[in-house]
Write a protein that holds these residues in place. Structure first.
Motif, PDB file in Angstrom:
ATOM      1  N   ALA A  87      -5.740 -36.015  20.142  1.00 48.50           N
ATOM      2  CA  ALA A  87      -6.472 -36.470  21.326  1.00 48.50           C
ATOM      3  C   ALA A  87      -7.633 -37.381  20.923  1.00 48.50           C
ATOM      4  CB  ALA A  87      -7.003 -35.272  22.102  1.00 48.50           C
ATOM      5  N   PRO A  88      -7.852 -38.455  21.666  1.00 49.87           N
ATOM      6  CA  PRO A  88      -9.010 -39.321  21.413  1.00 49.87           C
ATOM      7  C   PRO A  88     -10.252 -38.756  22.098  1.00 49.87           C
ATOM      8  CG  PRO A  88      -7.715 -40.223  23.199  1.00 49.87           C
ATOM      9  CD  PRO A  88      -6.998 -38.983  22.735  1.00 49.87           C
ATOM     10  N   ARG A  89     -11.393 -39.362  21.818  1.00 46.39           N
ATOM     11  CA  ARG A  89     -12.615 -38.942  22.475  1.00 46.39           C
ATOM     12  C   ARG A  89     -13.326 -40.142  23.074  1.00 46.39           C
ATOM     13  NH1 ARG A  89     -17.286 -38.758  18.272  1.00 46.39           N
ATOM     14  NH2 ARG A  89     -18.303 -37.451  19.809  1.00 46.39           N
ATOM     15  N   VAL A  90     -14.293 -39.861  23.947  1.00 45.48           N
ATOM     16  CA  VAL A  90     -15.037 -40.915  24.616  1.00 45.48           C
ATOM     17  C   VAL A  90     -16.475 -40.443  24.782  1.00 45.48           C
ATOM     18  CG1 VAL A  90     -14.485 -40.042  26.934  1.00 45.48           C
ATOM     19  CG2 VAL A  90     -15.076 -42.452  26.645  1.00 45.48           C
ATOM     20  N   ALA A  91     -17.416 -41.390  24.771  1.00 48.16           N
ATOM     21  CA  ALA A  91     -18.812 -41.045  25.024  1.00 48.16           C
ATOM     22  C   ALA A  91     -18.969 -40.624  26.484  1.00 48.16           C
ATOM     23  CB  ALA A  91     -19.711 -42.243  24.732  1.00 48.16           C
ATOM     24  N   ARG A  92     -19.803 -39.646  26.715  1.00 46.35           N
ATOM     25  CA  ARG A  92     -20.088 -39.251  28.096  1.00 46.35           C
ATOM     26  C   ARG A  92     -20.928 -40.327  28.778  1.00 46.35           C
ATOM     27  NH1 ARG A  92     -17.749 -36.298  31.618  1.00 46.35           N
ATOM     28  NH2 ARG A  92     -17.583 -38.469  32.288  1.00 46.35           N
ATOM     29  N   PHE A  93     -22.035 -40.683  28.141  1.00 46.87           N
ATOM     30  CA  PHE A  93     -22.917 -41.724  28.661  1.00 46.87           C
ATOM     31  C   PHE A  93     -23.086 -42.797  27.603  1.00 46.87           C
ATOM     32  CE2 PHE A  93     -24.344 -37.660  30.538  1.00 46.87           C
ATOM     33  CZ  PHE A  93     -24.067 -37.919  31.869  1.00 46.87           C
ATOM     34  N   TYR A  94     -23.176 -44.030  28.041  1.00 48.04           N
ATOM     35  CA  TYR A  94     -23.366 -45.137  27.104  1.00 48.04           C
ATOM     36  C   TYR A  94     -24.107 -46.268  27.809  1.00 48.04           C
ATOM     37  CZ  TYR A  94     -22.355 -48.781  23.678  1.00 48.04           C
ATOM     38  OH  TYR A  94     -22.472 -49.776  22.736  1.00 48.04           O
ATOM     39  N   ARG A  95     -25.133 -46.726  27.185  1.00 47.92           N
ATOM     40  CA  ARG A  95     -25.927 -47.838  27.682  1.00 47.92           C
ATOM     41  C   ARG A  95     -26.379 -47.623  29.126  1.00 47.92           C
ATOM     42  NH1 ARG A  95     -24.205 -53.637  25.339  1.00 47.92           N
ATOM     43  NH2 ARG A  95     -26.400 -53.936  25.936  1.00 47.92           N
ATOM     44  N   GLY A  96     -26.821 -46.388  29.383  1.00 54.06           N
ATOM     45  CA  GLY A  96     -27.472 -46.091  30.645  1.00 54.06           C
ATOM     46  C   GLY A  96     -26.589 -45.601  31.768  1.00 54.06           C
ATOM     47  N   ARG A  97     -25.269 -45.496  31.546  1.00 54.87           N
ATOM     48  CA  ARG A  97     -24.371 -45.057  32.617  1.00 54.87           C
ATOM     49  C   ARG A  97     -23.263 -44.188  32.039  1.00 54.87           C
ATOM     50  NH1 ARG A  97     -21.846 -49.854  35.691  1.00 54.87           N
ATOM     51  NH2 ARG A  97     -21.876 -48.530  37.521  1.00 54.87           N
ATOM     52  N   ASP A  98     -22.596 -43.459  32.934  1.00 56.80           N
ATOM     53  CA  ASP A  98     -21.428 -42.699  32.514  1.00 56.80           C
ATOM     54  C   ASP A  98     -20.327 -43.672  32.092  1.00 56.80           C
ATOM     55  OD1 ASP A  98     -18.685 -41.314  33.157  1.00 56.80           O
ATOM     56  OD2 ASP A  98     -20.151 -39.696  32.996  1.00 56.80           O
ATOM     57  N   CYS A  99     -19.649 -43.362  30.996  1.00 52.27           N
ATOM     58  CA  CYS A  99     -18.607 -44.265  30.508  1.00 52.27           C
ATOM     59  C   CYS A  99     -17.503 -44.471  31.541  1.00 52.27           C
ATOM     60  CB  CYS A  99     -17.996 -43.716  29.217  1.00 52.27           C
ATOM     61  SG  CYS A  99     -18.833 -44.300  27.726  1.00 52.27           S
TER      62      CYS A  99
END
Length: 427
Positions: free
Chosen positions: A208-220
């Motif tokens: 499974a891949p992963r993703v940032a929850r928040f990035y650059r001030g907003r939810d991904c």
């Protein structure tokens, strides 16, 4: 049609099989157009949310994604993440906005094509009955059968085995360490739940891949929605079929939302392994894939961040500066074995997914793997369609964000055929 009028031999113009949010969304549109139909559900309308999620479950998509026909999330926290109980309450609120012709505790056990439509066998509290229908929409979910590997039956019977849908909370489990198998959304979040409760956790990590929850001030996921990823048709989606078949990215909405970082869990004491390949008695074997799995997940994480960077630059958006994830832990070697007894493991939780089961449908509309062959839900079998499947049309299909669009597309086709048939009979 009144559900109380469904007796053996009843003819139903449109039968929707499955009373979850997808099937009921189709019903909403059919009802608004005055199309006579019936929805049958083998349990209750929201049972999947109420009965198959663990206690600390939260949505992984922001609340603003929650959109059903005539009903959008309008609460105080659009960028937050509803808990299991809040989702159930929200769905009940939606059901109060219309009156679907719904029969609960009634399962479709056989569907076969006839010369003029379909014959469907229903089983419920009043016994078995056979009805006919011009059109059938199958909304039973994409993967109803929990996957348990065949070697599970050869493991030490003293170790309790559960599927992820049976897990509720750490207190439910016997004392001792826990092995969670699978690192998709369910496996990663259940492992975190146990870890935060102070349990000794072993986790078999998949691809499974992963993703940032928040990035650059907003939810991904808000960024990805703005970038059109949830609206891109499957045929045009970057990466093609291979991207669509990947396990969903692991992340969590718990406590307001955060990353799920398996490396950090490991640094805090969680034991990580690669793919579990076999087992007998107390001995388990793993492929030496842990390092590659963690590295691959991080590459996807950083790749998504880079895609968001390009979107921000292309549109001149004012946002905090970019960043990249740097590993906080790495395995010295990839472990290939585990002794359940030696490690004090008393419970195994299988979180390796589900498989399709359409054996009750007698129609040539499935591929070799048992998946429906469909285009936006429609099949080559006249009058037979599906709704609520992952990637039925876009990445948003099967999610709250895409259900209304998919349901309306199918319903519009049914409505057009219904009106054309009625006009033909009248002429």
């Amino acid at each position: 049609m009144s559900p109380t009028q469904v007796s053996p031999g009843t003819h139903i113009p449109v039968l929707v099989i499955g009373g979850g949010q997808a099937g009921l969304s189709v019903s909403h549109h059919l009802g608004a157009a005055g199309v006579d139909h019936l929805v049958v559900e083998k349990q209750t309308a929201v049972h999947a949310w109420a009965d198959t999620r663990w206690d600390s479950f939260t949505l992984v998509t922001p609340n603003w994604h929650c959109r059903l026909p005539g009903y959008h999330y309008e609460g105080p926290d659009p960028d937050g993440f509803m808990t299991r109980d809040q989702v159930v309450e929200w769905l009940h609120g939606w059901l109060e906005t219309f009156d679907p012709p719904l029969v609960e505790h009634t399962a479709a056990t056989r569907l076969r094509r006839t010369g003029t439509g379909f014959e469907v066998t229903l089983a419920g509290p009043v016994g078995e009955r056979t009805v006919t229908a011009d059109e059938v929409v199958v909304a039973t979910g994409g993967y109803p059968i929990p996957v348990i590997p065949p070697y599970a039956s050869f493991l030490d019977p003293a170790v309790v085995q559960l599927h992820s849908e049976q897990y509720r909370n750490p207190d439910q489990l016997a004392e001792g360490a826990v092995l969670v198998v699978g690192s998709g959304q369910s496996g990663a979040q259940i492992a975190e739940d146990l870890h935060l409760a102070g349990r000794r956790v072993h986790l078999a990590v998949g691809n499974a891949p992963r993703v940032a929850r928040f990035y650059r001030g907003r939810d991904c996921m808000t960024w990805l929605a703005d970038m059109g990823l949830y609206d891109t048709p499957a045929q045009q989606y970057p990466g093609g079929k291979a991207a669509q078949e990947k396990t969903n990215h692991y992340v969590t909405g718990r406590d307001g939302g955060r990353d799920v970082d398996l490396r950090r869990f490991a640094a805090e004491g969680m034991r990580l392994y690669g793919t579990l390949t076999s087992g007998r008695d107390s001995e388990l074997r793993f492929a030496p894939t842990l390092t590659d799995a963690l590295d691959s997940a991080d590459r996807v994480y950083n790749s998504i961040c880079a895609d968001i960077d390009r979107h921000i630059d292309a549109h001149g958006i004012d946002a905090p500066p970019p960043s990249r994830y740097s590993p906080v832990w790495a395995p010295e070697t990839d472990p290939t074995s585990l002794d359940l007894a030696a490690e004090g493991i008393t419970t195994i939780i299988w979180a390796i997914g589900y498989r399709p089961d359409y054996r009750w449908i007698e129609a040539s509309s499935f591929d070799g793997a048992g998946h429906p062959m469909q285009t936006r839900g429609a099949t080559e079998v006249p009058g037979l369609s599906f709704v609520g499947l992952p990637w039925m049309h876009t990445w948003g299909s099967g999610r709250f964000l895409g259900i209304d669009r998919d349901a309306k597309y199918l319903a519009d086709g049914i409505i057009a055929r219904h009106h054309a048939s009625r006009e033909e009979r009248a002429s």
